[in-house]
Write a protein that holds these residues in place. Structure first.
Motif, PDB file in Angstrom:
ATOM      1  N   ALA A 194     -13.389  10.700  -2.396  1.00  0.00           N
ATOM      2  CA  ALA A 194     -13.012  10.154  -3.714  1.00  0.00           C
ATOM      3  C   ALA A 194     -14.163  10.331  -4.704  1.00  0.00           C
ATOM      4  O   ALA A 194     -13.955  10.716  -5.865  1.00  0.00           O
ATOM      5  N   MET A 195     -15.383  10.065  -4.255  1.00  0.00           N
ATOM      6  CA  MET A 195     -16.540  10.143  -5.160  1.00  0.00           C
ATOM      7  C   MET A 195     -16.855  11.588  -5.540  1.00  0.00           C
ATOM      8  O   MET A 195     -17.269  11.870  -6.663  1.00  0.00           O
ATOM      9  N   GLN A 196     -16.657  12.516  -4.603  1.00  0.00           N
ATOM     10  CA  GLN A 196     -16.885  13.936  -4.909  1.00  0.00           C
ATOM     11  C   GLN A 196     -15.914  14.392  -6.007  1.00  0.00           C
ATOM     12  O   GLN A 196     -16.297  15.088  -6.946  1.00  0.00           O
ATOM     13  N   ALA A 197     -14.671  13.937  -5.891  1.00  0.00           N
ATOM     14  CA  ALA A 197     -13.661  14.329  -6.876  1.00  0.00           C
ATOM     15  C   ALA A 197     -14.021  13.820  -8.274  1.00  0.00           C
ATOM     16  O   ALA A 197     -13.763  14.489  -9.268  1.00  0.00           O
ATOM     17  N   GLN A 198     -14.646  12.648  -8.358  1.00  0.00           N
ATOM     18  CA  GLN A 198     -14.984  12.100  -9.683  1.00  0.00           C
ATOM     19  C   GLN A 198     -16.407  12.478 -10.109  1.00  0.00           C
ATOM     20  O   GLN A 198     -16.797  12.251 -11.256  1.00  0.00           O
ATOM     21  N   GLY A 199     -17.217  13.012  -9.164  1.00  0.00           N
ATOM     22  CA  GLY A 199     -18.553  13.515  -9.500  1.00  0.00           C
ATOM     23  C   GLY A 199     -19.652  12.480  -9.544  1.00  0.00           C
ATOM     24  O   GLY A 199     -20.766  12.769  -9.994  1.00  0.00           O
TER      25      GLY A 199
ATOM     26  N   THR B 115     -26.643   7.654   7.384  1.00  0.00           N
ATOM     27  CA  THR B 115     -27.027   7.425   5.983  1.00  0.00           C
ATOM     28  C   THR B 115     -27.840   8.606   5.449  1.00  0.00           C
ATOM     29  O   THR B 115     -27.575   9.115   4.344  1.00  0.00           O
ATOM     30  N   LYS B 116     -28.810   9.059   6.253  1.00  0.00           N
ATOM     31  CA  LYS B 116     -29.663  10.171   5.788  1.00  0.00           C
ATOM     32  C   LYS B 116     -28.843  11.460   5.631  1.00  0.00           C
ATOM     33  O   LYS B 116     -28.975  12.185   4.646  1.00  0.00           O
ATOM     34  N   SER B 117     -27.989  11.737   6.609  1.00  0.00           N
ATOM     35  CA  SER B 117     -27.198  12.977   6.544  1.00  0.00           C
ATOM     36  C   SER B 117     -26.217  12.937   5.381  1.00  0.00           C
ATOM     37  O   SER B 117     -26.055  13.926   4.653  1.00  0.00           O
TER      38      SER B 117
ATOM     39  N   ALA C 112     -25.926  14.419  -2.253  1.00  0.00           N
ATOM     40  CA  ALA C 112     -26.833  14.838  -3.343  1.00  0.00           C
ATOM     41  C   ALA C 112     -26.270  16.046  -4.093  1.00  0.00           C
ATOM     42  O   ALA C 112     -26.534  16.222  -5.283  1.00  0.00           O
ATOM     43  N   ALA C 113     -25.473  16.843  -3.402  1.00  0.00           N
ATOM     44  CA  ALA C 113     -24.917  18.049  -4.026  1.00  0.00           C
ATOM     45  C   ALA C 113     -23.822  17.714  -5.036  1.00  0.00           C
ATOM     46  O   ALA C 113     -23.483  18.541  -5.875  1.00  0.00           O
ATOM     47  N   PHE C 114     -23.254  16.509  -4.950  1.00  0.00           N
ATOM     48  CA  PHE C 114     -22.156  16.192  -5.888  1.00  0.00           C
ATOM     49  C   PHE C 114     -22.304  14.804  -6.529  1.00  0.00           C
ATOM     50  O   PHE C 114     -21.320  14.130  -6.832  1.00  0.00           O
TER      51      PHE C 114
ATOM     52  N   THR D  55     -32.209   7.704  -2.869  1.00  0.00           N
ATOM     53  CA  THR D  55     -31.141   8.132  -1.966  1.00  0.00           C
ATOM     54  C   THR D  55     -31.690   8.447  -0.577  1.00  0.00           C
ATOM     55  O   THR D  55     -32.844   8.856  -0.432  1.00  0.00           O
ATOM     56  N   GLY D  56     -30.875   8.192   0.438  1.00  0.00           N
ATOM     57  CA  GLY D  56     -31.251   8.476   1.826  1.00  0.00           C
ATOM     58  C   GLY D  56     -32.217   7.468   2.421  1.00  0.00           C
ATOM     59  O   GLY D  56     -32.744   7.681   3.512  1.00  0.00           O
TER      60      GLY D  56
END
Ligand SMILES: NC(=O)c1ccc[n+]([C@@H]2O[C@H](COP(=O)([O-])OP(=O)(O)OC[C@H]3O[C@@H](n4cnc5c(N)ncnc54)[C@H](O)[C@@H]3O)[C@@H](O)[C@H]2O)c1
Length: 249
Positions: free
Chosen positions: A126-131, A164-166, A172-174, A236-237
């Motif tokens: 869902a978060m990738q779709a909204q960025g 969490t780290k992975s 981070a890419a999106f 992050t991470g």
């Protein structure tokens, strides 16, 4: 500014409940989730009295169909999912390794590891779709050090740290940040189950904490809110130990 939409799993008690209340007081749209309909509806009603838009969605995090429907419902209710707090967790059956069973490993890992993974899978879609988006997983000091008599829980929380780290590297890419909050002892029923209800036994355990006390649920909630928020955009991470100094000894 538009209020964020926040999802909290295992929200009906302890840290999850305190976190839901803290987000509600900030006026967020709050989706609380857990396995008990009556308690869940009652929590959502309480959050609405604090001025928040709040809904309860029943879900067992170990069940992918439940988790998928939960995230779909959160997005359909409020249009997007900005923050997810993957809090549902269990200490399982405590005791020495020599008494452990495969059933306990499966049950503890189903909630703590599979549940966290499934939650992130559907939240990150869902978060990738909204960025954008921010995820906070509940780890523990048991995700950082060994604890005699809690090996299975310890292994499951070490797994949460790895997930969490992975996930942070992928997110981070999106535009999605993924962090963990790792509490030390917190005044909840879970702590009583760990150290027993006897006050002198509990005091003995807490004397090993540099700050000499357990955290309140509100102290953990405040850290979760910060880590999730736009005040922590370069974080992050990471897994933030909120442990009264326990893991620096
Ligand atoms: N209390 C502590 O001292 C402490 C310390 C470190 C970390 N934690 C972690 O904090 C989180 C919250 O724990 P808490 O202290 O509030 O204890 P808690 O037992 O009050 O809360 C855990 C919640 O998760 C729910 N839950 C368990 N399995 C579930 C499942 N399969 N699906 C959905 N919900 C489920 C429980 O019903 C409960 O409401 C947990 O992940 C726990 O491991 C707690």
């Amino acid at each position: 500014m538009k209020q964020p939409t926040v999802l909290i799993t295992g929200a009906l008690t302890g840290i999850g409940r305190a976190t839901a209340i803290a987000f509600a007081k900030q006026g967020a749209n709050v989706v609380v989730s857990g396995r008990h309909e009556v308690a869940g509806q009652s929590l959502a009603a309480e959050l609405r009295t604090l001025g928040a838009n709040a809904e309860f969605v029943k879900a067992d995090v170990a069940n992918e169909a439940d988790v998928s429907k939960l995230i779909e419902k959160a997005v359909s209710l409020f249009g997007q999912l900005d923050i997810a707090v993957n809090n549902a967790g269990t200490e399982g059956e405590l005791g020495p390794i020599t008494g452990q069973t495969a059933e306990n490993v499966h049950a503890t890992f189903s909630t703590n590891v599979l549940g966290t993974l499934l939650s992130m899978k559907h939240e990150m879609r869902a978060m990738q779709a909204q960025g954008h988006g921010s995820i906070v997983n509940l780890s523990s000091i048991a995700g950082k050090v060994g604890v005699a008599g809690a090996s299975v829980y310890v292994a499951s929380k070490h797994a949460v740290e790895g997930l969490t780290k992975s996930a942070a590297l992928e997110g981070a890419a999106f535009g999605v940040r993924v962090n963990a909050v790792a509490p030390g002892p917190v005044q909840t029923d879970m702590l009583d189950r760990f150290v027993g209800r006897d006050e002198s036994q509990k005091a003995g355990f807490l004397s090993g904490i540099p700050l000499k006390r357990a955290a309140t649920v509100d102290e953990i909630a405040e850290t979760i809110l910060f880590v999730a928020s736009s005040k922590a955009t370069y974080l992050t991470g990471q897994s933030i130990a909120v442990d009264g100094g326990f893991t620096i000894q």
